[in-house]
Design a protein around this motif. Sequence first.
Motif, mmCIF file in Angstrom:
data_model
loop_
_atom_site.group_PDB
_atom_site.id
_atom_site.type_symbol
_atom_site.label_atom_id
_atom_site.label_comp_id
_atom_site.label_asym_id
_atom_site.label_seq_id
_atom_site.Cartn_x
_atom_site.Cartn_y
_atom_site.Cartn_z
ATOM 1 N N LYS B 65 -8.917 -18.424 -15.911
ATOM 2 C CA LYS B 65 -8.118 -18.731 -15.027
ATOM 3 C C LYS B 65 -6.456 -17.784 -15.367
ATOM 4 O O LYS B 65 -6.638 -17.224 -16.581
ATOM 5 N N THR B 66 -5.610 -17.563 -14.489
ATOM 6 C CA THR B 66 -4.700 -16.804 -14.725
ATOM 7 C C THR B 66 -3.665 -16.669 -15.966
ATOM 8 O O THR B 66 -3.092 -15.873 -16.327
ATOM 9 N N ASP B 67 -3.627 -18.095 -16.285
ATOM 10 C CA ASP B 67 -2.856 -18.523 -17.442
ATOM 11 C C ASP B 67 -3.393 -18.170 -18.505
ATOM 12 O O ASP B 67 -2.603 -18.539 -19.839
ATOM 13 N N THR B 69 -4.276 -16.374 -21.734
ATOM 14 C CA THR B 69 -3.691 -15.128 -22.176
ATOM 15 C C THR B 69 -4.972 -14.103 -23.044
ATOM 16 O O THR B 69 -5.943 -14.719 -23.129
ATOM 17 N N LYS B 94 -6.766 -8.545 -16.822
ATOM 18 C CA LYS B 94 -6.530 -8.646 -15.370
ATOM 19 C C LYS B 94 -6.034 -7.255 -14.740
ATOM 20 O O LYS B 94 -6.193 -7.223 -13.457
ATOM 21 N N GLU B 120 2.393 -11.609 -7.517
ATOM 22 C CA GLU B 120 1.868 -11.520 -8.694
ATOM 23 C C GLU B 120 0.429 -11.101 -8.799
ATOM 24 O O GLU B 120 -0.398 -11.316 -7.665
ATOM 25 N N GLY B 124 -7.654 -13.106 -12.744
ATOM 26 C CA GLY B 124 -7.615 -13.301 -14.212
ATOM 27 C C GLY B 124 -8.176 -12.480 -15.188
ATOM 28 O O GLY B 124 -8.846 -11.479 -14.981
ATOM 29 N N LYS B 152 -10.592 -23.831 -18.248
ATOM 30 C CA LYS B 152 -10.229 -22.385 -18.520
ATOM 31 C C LYS B 152 -10.707 -21.436 -17.664
ATOM 32 O O LYS B 152 -10.096 -20.192 -17.432
ATOM 33 N N GLN B 154 -11.933 -19.545 -14.258
ATOM 34 C CA GLN B 154 -11.881 -19.680 -12.796
ATOM 35 C C GLN B 154 -13.215 -19.567 -12.109
ATOM 36 O O GLN B 154 -13.345 -20.339 -11.369
#
Lengths: 226, 305
Positions: B65-67, B69, B94, B120, B124, B152, B154
């Motif tokens: 997922k994009t959040d 890191t 990403k 944005e 991800g 976590k 996507q």
Amino acid sequence: MIIFKNVSKIYHPNISALKEATLHIEPGEFVSIVGQSGVGKTTIVKLITAEERPTHGTITIGGWDITHIKNRAKPILRRQIGVIFQDFKLLPSKTVDENIAFALQVSGSPFTKIKTIVPQLIKVVGLEKKEDRFPKQLSGGEKQRVAIARALAHRPKVLVADEPTGNLDAINTNEIVDLLLKINSFGTTVVLVTHNREVVNNLHKRVITLEAGEIVSDQKKGKYML
Amino acid sequence: MLISFVRIITFALQNFWRNIWLSIATLSIIILTLISVSGLIFISVLTQEAIASAQQLIDLTITFKTDITADEIHSIDQTIKSSLPIESTTFISKEEALAKFKEFHKDDPSIQESLNALEENPLGNALVITANRIEDYPSIIAYFQQDEMQNKIQEFNKNFEKHELILEKMNLLTKRVQEIALVISGIFIVIAALIVFNTIRIAIYTHSEEISIMKLVGATNAFVRGPFIFESIFYSLAATLITLAILMPLLSLISPYISAFFNNSFDLATYFRQHALWIGLYEFLGITLLNLIATSFAIGKYLKI
Ligand SMILES: Nc1ncnc2c1ncn2[C@@H]1O[C@H](COP(=O)(O)OP(=O)(O)OP(=O)(O)O)[C@@H](O)[C@H]1O
Ligand SMILES: [Mg+2]
């Protein structure tokens, strides 16, 4: 030197080549064994060289009872006996030279000894210039002479000659017989198997006569009687 | 002792030359056998190579997922590498993913437009995983399907799901191929051994008369056997060297065709050059053993006299 005690050889239930044969051959003797074809002469030769085992009886050679000889001991026996085989038994892929040398090589004779003895033997049997021929390039008589040379090579204590003159003319036959007598005079025991009447009668030596596997006569100064 | 040894070797060489046609016949049978066995080795190498290269086509891409890191993913990477049967992993950030995506769709103005409209990066970070073996993927997938991980992630890549069925089938197929190859090799080696065994027996049979004569003239078994033993070792050595000499150019000739099949990732001629010493050594030892057994067996009969 050679003692047969009641020796029988039965190849097959209905082929008994030798029946209860008893004979004593003293060291240094010259003995002829005669008899018609198939009476068991070659069988006696094969028993002496341990190529065949007796079915009954005992055989002693030079004080050594070889009746039940072990396979491992056979080479030792054979190196003390010189045999001129009825069918020559030359090694087909070895030359005259090499065939004679072979009898010395088996006992590990040095190269130098072989180099001196072989040419002497070649001369004795009259095969000069034919040393490099293979058995198939020789006549019957020539092959026979190679066989004789090989049998003498290792100076055996006993020389067994199975029809050594079978393929030779009268002159050559006499030469060979003289050779055998000479060897005998040096002390070698000679057993001569032959069906040559003249040879036997001229020898004035001991003659053993076989008939159908049995010894029918054994004379000190014998004649060919058949 | 030494004198006998010298004689035995001389006799062996004489035997070889004086019966040259028999020698050639025997030698060629052994050579043909060795070439066939080498062929078998190459086929098994190629099969394994084919399986390996097919396996390399498969990997597992996990897009987070994009959040999540990059640092977090690195720590996941460390964990799975030490606990799962993983051969390698590749991290794709990403930004890289977006660049690739743009590049891939550069001829599609509508996609370009909508991408530009986004402020944005919608993609991800991703991790591409290659397992040690095909059958290891399920356990890796299972790991990522745990709730804690699932949150976590996507998506699992489509590549894997699409190929899952093929993968299973291929897995089965390779196992079958390997089994069949093993059985065929086994049968073949038994046949080859029998042929060599009987060739040696016939070669010795032609010497049976000589062997008995040697014995009657007072030769020991060892003295008679020696030249034949030496000759059989000589046959093995000569056959191995000739086989290698035949295979070397032959493989160079056919290797390009095989390489083409493997997209130039595998070169049989090079493989052979690198392994010739070992292939030669094993073949030599194998054939020598076989020859020695056959020789001793065949000769024993005629030594009894
Ligand atoms: N290996 C064998 N197996 C079976 N029978 C044999 C064998 N060798 C010899 N015989 C038989 O034994 C008998 C004696 O044979 P042997 O060879 O001793 O005769 P010989 O007296 O030497 O004859 P020739 O004067 O023809 O050479 C013959 O009847 C022969 O057929
Ligand atoms: Mg006879």
